[in-house]
Design an enzyme around this catalytic site. Structure first.
Site, short mmCIF file in Angstrom:
data_model
loop_
_atom_site.label_atom_id
_atom_site.label_comp_id
_atom_site.label_asym_id
_atom_site.label_seq_id
_atom_site.Cartn_x
_atom_site.Cartn_y
_atom_site.Cartn_z
N CYS A 1 18.59 7.09 30.42
CA CYS A 1 19.19 6.25 31.47
C CYS A 1 19.77 4.92 30.97
O CYS A 1 20.93 4.63 31.24
CB CYS A 1 18.20 5.97 32.59
SG CYS A 1 16.98 7.23 32.86
N ARG B 1 8.70 11.53 23.48
CA ARG B 1 7.63 10.96 24.30
C ARG B 1 6.29 11.23 23.66
O ARG B 1 6.04 12.32 23.15
CB ARG B 1 7.68 11.57 25.71
CG ARG B 1 8.96 11.18 26.42
CD ARG B 1 9.04 11.77 27.80
NE ARG B 1 10.35 11.48 28.37
CZ ARG B 1 10.80 11.97 29.50
NH1 ARG B 1 10.04 12.79 30.20
NH2 ARG B 1 12.00 11.65 29.96
N GLN C 1 17.22 16.68 27.04
CA GLN C 1 17.39 16.84 28.48
C GLN C 1 18.86 17.05 28.79
O GLN C 1 19.71 16.40 28.18
CB GLN C 1 16.99 15.54 29.19
CG GLN C 1 15.55 15.40 29.52
CD GLN C 1 15.33 14.12 30.28
OE1 GLN C 1 15.90 13.08 29.96
NE2 GLN C 1 14.50 14.16 31.29
N ASP D 1 20.85 15.72 30.90
CA ASP D 1 20.72 14.56 31.77
C ASP D 1 22.08 14.18 32.36
O ASP D 1 23.11 14.45 31.76
CB ASP D 1 20.21 13.39 30.91
CG ASP D 1 19.31 12.47 31.70
OD1 ASP D 1 19.28 12.58 32.95
OD2 ASP D 1 18.64 11.65 31.07
N HIS E 1 23.81 10.87 35.11
CA HIS E 1 23.66 9.79 36.09
C HIS E 1 24.93 9.70 36.89
O HIS E 1 26.02 9.74 36.33
CB HIS E 1 23.36 8.48 35.37
CG HIS E 1 22.02 8.52 34.69
ND1 HIS E 1 21.88 8.89 33.38
CD2 HIS E 1 20.76 8.31 35.17
CE1 HIS E 1 20.59 8.88 33.07
NE2 HIS E 1 19.89 8.54 34.13
N LYS F 1 13.59 11.77 46.31
CA LYS F 1 14.13 12.76 45.38
C LYS F 1 13.93 14.18 45.88
O LYS F 1 13.16 14.43 46.80
CB LYS F 1 13.46 12.64 44.01
CG LYS F 1 11.98 12.99 44.02
CD LYS F 1 11.42 13.13 42.61
CE LYS F 1 9.93 13.31 42.65
NZ LYS F 1 9.34 13.61 41.36
N HIS G 1 19.73 9.82 39.26
CA HIS G 1 19.41 10.52 38.01
C HIS G 1 19.30 11.99 38.38
O HIS G 1 18.68 12.32 39.38
CB HIS G 1 18.02 10.16 37.47
CG HIS G 1 17.71 8.73 37.33
ND1 HIS G 1 17.79 8.07 36.13
CD2 HIS G 1 17.28 7.82 38.22
CE1 HIS G 1 17.41 6.81 36.30
NE2 HIS G 1 17.09 6.63 37.56
#
Ligand SMILES: [Zn+2]
Ligand SMILES: [Zn+2]
Length: 632
Positions: A326, A355, A373, A375, A377, A461, A507
């Protein structure tokens, strides 16, 4: 007379009848009375709303499995009177009980315990709930030498202590329970493991026995078959066996190495993903793997995510190995002043993140320390929010269907309706966000569960779980509003009114972590990928050395047609070569012997279907192409 409502139907009754008598439903295992879980032996003395619970409900199953754990403890006490009982809860799949025994239980003990449980069930011993004065309960467990129960009673504030008795066995327990041991029809004790009392390694190691129980032998057998099938499909076995990926102690736990075949599947997933995303108006970006600590202070991750981050020291400065993509996307957004005309902006990346997961939770590809990911946005105006969310949900479902997933479970996480003070962001942002999520789900036609109070502090979400071919649930797509990070990075757009407005930030991910998605796919397909996704689509097998030249020629033609091909010219017996190709789950095998070479044919074999007979190379090629359906 009292007025009792059961399943929407109201009846007038004499007070004093038990719930079980009133329900007269042999499949009921417990009940809710005015929302409170209770035993079927409880007597109805007042007006009430009664909801029967069967094994088919989550609560009913929990009561059933917990009752099976009491039955196990009773069997253990009869067989091993010196064993001390501790606790025995239901778990998401079955139950366990922890016993303090001098010699830990073995597999042979489990067989004996299981047999005794079946005998006790046959005796249909009533399970009786008793409320004892504290002193009496203490005396009861002291006389039985149950020191763990005494310790548990010590921690209870109540003056009356709730116990459940079945024959010679009594347990400290709040309940509820089934009314008789006879309700536990089919039991399987699954495993035994060591566990510390209170999960504290300073305490004594206990023997934990796991089991599962069902109201019929058929249901138990179906469960055991499913478990066996899951073991057969375990990606941790199939992945290396199919030469897709591996893990290496030398490199570190939770770090996946993709082999050429695994990387091919990943590339095909990515190509499909990029095609869909570019068509849906996403832009692709790339961001670095490390960034200065300050960026993570701005984003807030240092406040609530620090324990999951890997820190690096570079020239006396602290850097972070990125756990999330992000902040990188926020920086790119901030390089320009965006007008409302530029929005929505959909920024996406296959971003690799790291992580710090505890070694105990790592599990093959499903839980790793480094993963990529898919991912994205989305930056948009309030007017665009609903269409954007609808786009995300629609794209997610479309893409998952392409991988053969047809059933979904959707959770919609909303604010706590009472405690609205614990959330960041303005009320109108939340209202708009929540409404847009609901409308998007309704437009796509997906049923969903409203989870009031389950939203994180920065936005509502949607989570979509897919059901795989074994009916197991996997959480993959997420669409998460964020009323925090945009503010932290001061992200805005110029409105039609020429003023700055805070941008709406979403996200979202469709596949989740690619490593995990690969693990799910391997198990979903049992390693037999559909033709479009198979790392090798066809293997050409020569019967003898004489056909080597023809086999190579066939291979070249298949490659020229854009297929992924392997040629097996080994001088092994053809039957051996076929079974090796079958084990590799290659969709098509073209066998070429003297007759095929002479006619320009191949003998076609399809994985899972067997021999399909001889065909000209052209028509055999057409058979592959017919199944080679790249989605989209
Ligand atoms: Zn209990
Ligand atoms: Zn994000």
């Amino acid at each position: 007379m009292i007025c009792v409502t059961i399943g929407g139907e109201t009846r007038q009754l004499e007070p004093g009848a038990s719930i079980g008598q009133v329900l007269a439903d042999p499949s009921a295992v417990a009940a809710r009375v005015d929302g409170r879980l209770t035993d079927l032996t409880e007597r109805l003395e007042h007006d009430a709303v009664v909801e029967p619970l069967t094994f088919d409900s989550d609560d009913g199953r929990e009561v059933y499995w917990h009752s099976a754990s009491h039955l196990m403890a009773q069997a253990v006490k009869q067989l091993y009177p010196e064993a001390k009982v501790t606790i025995g809860p239901a778990v998401p799949e079955g139950f366990y009980y922890d016993f303090d025994v001098e010699r830990p239980f073995t597999e042979a003990d489990l067989v004996k315990i299981e047999e005794r449980m079946a005998e006790l069930a046959k005796q249909r011993i009533p399970v009786v709930h008793k409320l004892l004065p504290r002193a009496e309960a203490v005396e009861l467990f002291r006389s039985r030498g149950e020191t763990y129960k005494l310790e548990l009673i010590d921690g209870l504030p109540d003056e009356t202590i709730s116990v459940y008795e079945q024959g010679d066995f009594v347990d400290l327990c709040r309940g509820p329970h089934v009314t008789s041991t006879g309700k536990i029809k089919a039991v399987k004790l699954l495993s035994v493991a060591g566990a510390y009392w209170h999960a504290d390694e300073k305490n004594r190691m206990l023997s934990r026995v796991y089991g599962i129980a069902f109201p019929s032998k058929e249901l138990l057998q179906a469960y055991l078959d499913r478990m066996e099938e899951a073991r057969r499909r375990d990606h941790r076995k199939l992945g290396p066996a199919l030469d897709l990926f591996s893990f290496h102690e030398e490199a570190g736990a939770g770090l996946a190495f993709w082999h050429p075949k695994g990387a091919t599947v990943r590339r095909l997933i990515r190509q499909y993903w990029e095609k869909e995303h570019l068509a849906a108006g996403y832009q692709l970006v790339l961001t670095p793997h490390i960034a200065r600590a300050g960026l993570w202070e701005t984003s807030g991750h240092f406040d609530y995510y620090a324990e999951n981050m890997y820190l690096l020291e570079v020239e006396n400065e602290q850097y972070v190995l990125k756990p999330m993509n992000c902040p990188g996307h926020m920086l790119i957004y901030r390089t320009k002043v965006h007008s409302y005309r530029d929005l929505p902006l959909r920024m996406s990346e296959w971003g690799t993140v790291y992580r710090r997961e505890r070694s105990g939770v790592l599990h093959g590809m499903m839980r790793v320390r480094g993963f990529t990911q898919d991912d994205a946005h989305i930056f948009c105006t309030p007017e665009q929010v609903e269409d954007e969310v609808h786009g995300v949900v629609g794209l997610s479902v479309k893409m998952l269907r392409a991988f053969g997933f047809e059933q979904f479970k959707v959770d919609l996480s909303l604010r706590d309706p009472v405690r609205r003070d614990k959330y960041l962001g303005a009320d109108e942002q939340w209202t708009l966000g929540e409404q847009s999520l609901v409308r998007a789900l309704e437009r796509v036609g997906l049923p969903y569960r409203r989870a009031e109070g389950e939203a994180v502090f920065y936005g509502p979400k949607i989570d979509i779980k897919l059901l795989d071919s074994l009916g197991r649930e996997w959480q993959c797509p997420t669409c998460q509003f964020d009323f925090n990070e945009g503010k932290r990075f001061d992200l805005y757009y110029m409105g039609q009114d020429g003023r700055h407005h805070p941008v709406y930030l979403v996200h979202r991910t469709v596949l989740g972590g690619i490593e995990r998605f690969m693990g799910i796919l391997v198990e979903h397909y049992a390693g037999a990928f559909p033709v479009w996704l198979a790392p090798v689509q066809v293997r050409v097998l020569s019967v003898s050395d004489v056909e080597a030249g023809y086999a190579r020629e066939v291979g070249r033609k298949l490659e020229a047609a854009g297929l992924r091909v392997e040629i097996d010219l080994k001088s092994d017996k053809i039957s051996l070569k076929v079974s090796e190709a079958e084990r590799q789950k290659i969709p098509f095998m073209f066998v070429v012997g003297g007759r095929e070479a002479a006619r320009g044919d191949v003998s076609v074999r399809r994985h899972g279907k067997g021999n399909l007979g001889a065909a000209s190379l052209e028509s055999a090629l057409a058979q592959i192409q017919e199944e080679n359906n790249v989605p989209g």
